[in-house]
Design an enzyme around this catalytic site. Structure first.
Site, short mmCIF file in Angstrom:
data_model
loop_
_atom_site.label_atom_id
_atom_site.label_comp_id
_atom_site.label_asym_id
_atom_site.label_seq_id
_atom_site.Cartn_x
_atom_site.Cartn_y
_atom_site.Cartn_z
N ASP A 242 -18.34 -34.16 28.52
CA ASP A 242 -18.83 -32.88 28.01
C ASP A 242 -20.11 -33.06 27.18
O ASP A 242 -20.45 -34.18 26.77
CB ASP A 242 -17.73 -32.25 27.14
CG ASP A 242 -17.66 -30.74 27.29
OD1 ASP A 242 -18.71 -30.13 27.56
OD2 ASP A 242 -16.56 -30.18 27.12
N ASP B 249 -16.81 -22.08 31.52
CA ASP B 249 -15.61 -21.93 30.70
C ASP B 249 -14.96 -20.57 30.96
O ASP B 249 -13.87 -20.30 30.45
CB ASP B 249 -15.97 -22.03 29.21
CG ASP B 249 -16.01 -23.48 28.75
OD1 ASP B 249 -15.58 -24.36 29.52
OD2 ASP B 249 -16.49 -23.74 27.63
C1 GLA Z 1 -16.15 -27.27 26.45
C2 GLA Z 1 -15.63 -27.34 27.86
C3 GLA Z 1 -14.18 -26.90 27.89
C4 GLA Z 1 -13.37 -27.78 26.97
C5 GLA Z 1 -13.95 -27.74 25.58
C6 GLA Z 1 -13.26 -28.72 24.67
O1 GLA Z 1 -16.27 -25.97 26.04
O2 GLA Z 1 -16.40 -26.57 28.73
O3 GLA Z 1 -13.68 -26.96 29.20
O4 GLA Z 1 -13.39 -29.09 27.47
O5 GLA Z 1 -15.34 -28.03 25.58
O6 GLA Z 1 -13.75 -28.69 23.39
#
Ligand code: GLA
Length: 674
Positions: free
Chosen positions: A439, A501
């Site tokens: 990420d 997300d």
């Molecule tokens: C980001 C990712 C999510 C999750 C969060 C965790 O927003 O896109 O899928 O992994 O971080 O903090």
């Protein structure tokens, strides 16, 4: 006798004119021309010098510079302590190999050498351009702009389609009319961004041109009208002042620009899919069927309870899920998003015996284990930051600006990369981890006393490369708050994108259709989330959620233990259906269409063996459902669909009747040639 260079693929042609001692001139880039066709005379022979113009005509070249009467945007903006700022090739060498050409231009005045590699791939129809500049002078050269590629667009180029967006709303279509004003998109967020995808499509009369920059950082593209009615399309990295200063002998290589031309947007997408597929490096050399995921994020967030997660794994395995991804919340003292990034060891409170009992439980169930990490980041509240505040990227004397409470590590520092390598390698050595969700949850702000955006990206790529070399069986997913780092550069190191997300199936439908313009479906992370959706609050049936996730790399992101009997049975059904169809969904072509009255369709596979996915979002407003015209079929072929045989010509011209759908319903139809 004018010399030309012509490159062909199955569907595209490129022709450059090669005047002596000059950069090659763009004569043609577009749909395939018949064999042997070349311009009958040189470009200058066809255009007398207009009034009030230089006596030396300077048409668009593959590397336009402002040294000899080129008044459009230059492919290079650079200087040596204010001198040597104008570039004009005085020497040129062109080497041609099968399907590719290397153009070396040198300016004896500014002592700058530029090598442009052009490769037109016979299979994908994608032209890859990469440019390398070498400072051949004896003083440093400051570079402000170096085009990765300069493309010609025809005078009838009318509309440009790009994407805007934000976190939770990626790939929002933006259409602009081309005019004499320069069209320009710049991204200065330090990573690919949610709001300025580094690519665009240009619609002309009878052809669609597409291009994308393979780069995960700042970028710029512009389309400028030029004096002969054509447009020039430039792509490159957006460089901050002072960011690139080349010592004598040093060079700067741009990211690769991928460009293609086809009859329509779907054919452009298919070309890009083929080019991306060629660039992927799969563990074992080939893609294995994309395993069904369960991801813990939206079901558990930061609340990790080992027993509950083992229980989740049991339920997931029973549903047919094949890979368990432990998301954020597993590492040292990470209870919310305010702390701990950088401290990449298991939280001893949540996992008193480390992660091993959980990973063994998961792998014991026959599932793969994946782990979430966010290597480039650090929270000020972390052991790492307390030990090394100087590792955070920023400008001395300026207060660091946090985002999601975190700062970015300076990936230019070898000690940072080696710390991160050691942390991740220790986890990979100790645990049966075969997948990393990588990420990057914020943009970069003021990246270093000397701007280091470019090196930051290269540092991340280097770390990924080092990990891949040592752990070649591990797949990596690129994520940045969902789809903030989706680009053709990072695909050389990764195997999946977390598309957004936002898992709301209605939002996802358009996000995914945008994604598919540039990337193949097997890279598109697509999950069945909870209802109501966490991002939007909308409620959708299990069938619709699964139907929208079906064409991508399918996963589940909810606490499946809480599902009622019927939802669980439906999910199980969709998982097994996905497994039946994933080969076809993930290897063939993709077409996207709209039948009218808000009925969307998507076809995956090959024209003689298709899966047709039909979606309705809004209620039908016509009394009868629209017929699905399928222009992708072969008019001379007959097809078997749902028990009826049809002539291809009939389906192309009139369409396939489908049963009426209510809002947020979905149909899956198999189309087979007979
Ligand atoms: C980001 C990712 C999510 C999750 C969060 C965790 O927003 O896109 O899928 O992994 O971080 O903090």
């Amino acid at each position: 006798m004018t010399e030309y260079l012509r490159l062909d693929s199955a569907e595209c042609t490129l022709i450059l004119e090669l005047p002596q001692g000059e950069a090659p001139l763009w004569r043609y880039w577009g749909l395939r021309l018949p064999d042997g066709v070349l311009p009958p005379q040189s470009l200058r022979e066809t255009r007398p010098t207009p009034s009030f113009s230089p006596d030396f005509d300077q048409p668009l070249s593959v590397f336009p510079g402002c040294g000899a009467g080129w008044f459009g945007e230059s492919a290079l903006l650079a200087h040596r302590d204010v001198r040597d700022w104008s570039f004009q090739a005085t020497q040129c060498r062109v080497e041609q190999a099968d399907g590719s050409a290397t153009v070396t231009v040198f300016d004896e005045v500014s002592q700058i050498e530029v090598i442009i590699g052009l490769t037109l791939n016979a299979v994908s129809n994608v032209l890859a351009i990469e440019t390398k500049l070498t400072n051949q002078g004896n003083a440093p050269l400051n570079v402000q702009w170096l085009a990765a590629g300069v493309l010609p667009l025809p005078p009838d180029a009318a509309k440009v389609h790009s994407f805007g967006g934000r976190h939770n709303g990626e790939f929002v279509p933006v259409a602009d009319q081309l005019s004499r004003s320069t069209w320009r998109r710049e991204n200065r967020r330090g990573l690919t961004s949610h709001d300025r995808f580094p690519g665009a499509l240009v619609e002309a009369n009878g052809a669609t041109y597409g291009a994308q920059l393979a780069w995960s950082g700042n970028h710029a593209q512009s389309i400028e009208w030029i004096d002969d009615g054509r447009f020039q399309w430039q792509f490159g990295e957006w460089l901050a002042p002072g960011e690139v200063r080349l010592a004598p002998g040093e060079c700067l290589t741009t990211p690769e620009l991928l460009a293609t031309c086809a009859h329509d947007a779907d054919r452009v997408a298919q070309n890009f899919h083929a080019a991306i597929r060629q660039r992927l490096t799969w563990p074992g050399g080939a893609m294995k069927p994309r395993p069904v995921h369960i991801n813990t994020w939206e079901g558990f967030y930061f609340e990790h309870d080992e027993d509950a997660l083992k229980d989740l794994a049991d339920h997931a395995a029973a549903l047919g899920i094949e890979r368990f991804v432990l998301d954020d919340g597993w590492f040292h003292c990470r209870d919310d998003d305010s702390s701990s990034l950088g401290d990449w060891w298991p939280d001893a409170r949540k996992y008193p015996n480390g992660l091993k009992p959980l990973t063994d439980h998961v792998t014991g169930l026959g599932m793969e284990f994946g782990l979430w990490i966010e290597p480039e980041m650090v929270n000020p509240d972390s052991e790492l930051y307390r030990a090394h505040p100087e590792w955070a990227l920023g400008v001395s004397g300026r207060a660091a600006v946090t985002a999601r409470n975190q700062l970015v590590l300076d990936m230019r520092r070898a000690e940072v990369r080696s710390y991160l390598f050691d942390c991740v390698a220790a986890l990979l050595r100790e645990l049966p981890i075969s997948y990393l969700k990588w990420d990057h949850n914020r943009d970069l702000i003021a990246a270093g006393d000397r701007a280091g955006y470019r090196d930051q990206v290269l540092g991340s790529y280097a770390l990924m490369e080092q990990l891949r070399a040592e752990f070649p069986d591990v797949e990596i997913e690129a994520c940045a708050g969902g789809g903030g780092r989706i680009d053709a550069g990072i695909v050389r190191h990764t195997h999946r994108f977390w598309t957004s997300d936002n898992i709301d199936a209605v939002s996802r439908l358009s996000i995914q259709r945008g994604f598919l313009q540039y990337f193949p479906p097997e890279l598109m992370g697509a999950h069945v989330g909870a209802s109501p959706a966490h991002a939007t609050g909308r409620q959708q049936s299990m069938d619709f959620r699964a139907g929208v996730a079906l064409p991508g790399h399918f996963g589940v992101e909810l606490d499946v233990r809480t599902l009622g009997e019927s939802d669980r049975a439906q999910l199980q059904h969709w998982i097994s259906l996905y497994k039946t169809h994933r080969d076809r969904l993930h290897s063939g072509k993709v077409w996207r269409g709209e039948a009218g009255d808000g009925l969307y369709w998507q076809a995956h596979g090959e024209a003689d063996n298709l899966l047709l996915l039909v979606y309705r979002i809004e209620p039908q407003s016509w009394r009868h459902a629209p017929l699905l015209k399928l222009p992708i079929l072969d008019a001379k072929q007959r097809y078997h669909i749902d028990g009826t045989d049809y002539d291809g010509a009939w389906l192309i011209s009139t369409g396939l009747p489908t049963k009426p759908l209510k809002a947020e319903q979905f149909l899956l139809i198999e189309v087979k040639a007979i």
